[in-house]
Motif scaffolding. Sequence first.
Motif: not given
Length: 273
Positions: A175-176, A181, A185, A189, A222, A226
Amino acid sequence: MTLTPQVSVVIPVYNEGEAIVACLERILRDVLMPAEVLIVHDMPEDTTVPFAHSVAARDPRVRAVLNTYGRGPANAIRFGVDVARAPVAVVTMADGSDDPRQIEDLARLVERGVVVAAASRYMPGGQQVGGPRFKRLLSKGAGRTLHLFARVGTRDATNSFKAYSTAFVRQVGIESKTGFEIGIELTAKAARLRLPVAELPTIWLDRQLGESRFDIGRFMPSYLRWYWFAFGRRLTVEQMAKRPASSAARSDAQAARAHFEDHSQPASPANRS
């Protein structure tokens, strides 16, 4: 018939010029397993492209690929990982800060079953040489607290030098869209899914040529997003995949792969001039 590579090395670039040649020569010398090396650039006129093509003419493992997701390092990395043909993608920088001899070691950790393998500056045996002191303190603090309290499996969640299972990435999506980032991320996850993450020590050297494009003020929100995401409750793959941003990212990736594969096929004899 083109063989599927064992590892895809993804290098985001921005006007690296002739400096990319030395970077590629080190990688091509040190990576002995079947590989593709993707030089991901944002615009056809990027000064890196002609030098990347010159190396590719000598070594077919190298390909310059145009990022169609939008400008910036996050989009370039995301595009490169999304179109990678190997079961393992290793992200590394073009500035000489990462040790190319560790690409295979990171890839083999993923082959053994982890979904993220991190090159860690902050575990025993690791080191960071140079770089802004404030940035270093923030990165080290984030890595240690995530390791201790969120159990993310690495002390260096923010380092971009990581290997990823491409099957894992295609399940959860990237998604970054800002900065670098993606490393934090995908680590976050994996932590939320309780999937294995491993690390090995690395010595990171601040770039010797050019200027860093890392902007702490612009990228910090950002990264914090995360960082806090990693502390959430356990999720299933299905729950992760249902998140709107994750679903959109996976759709983008599927379209990018289909387009990339169509335009990467060699011309048939009838169509060659």
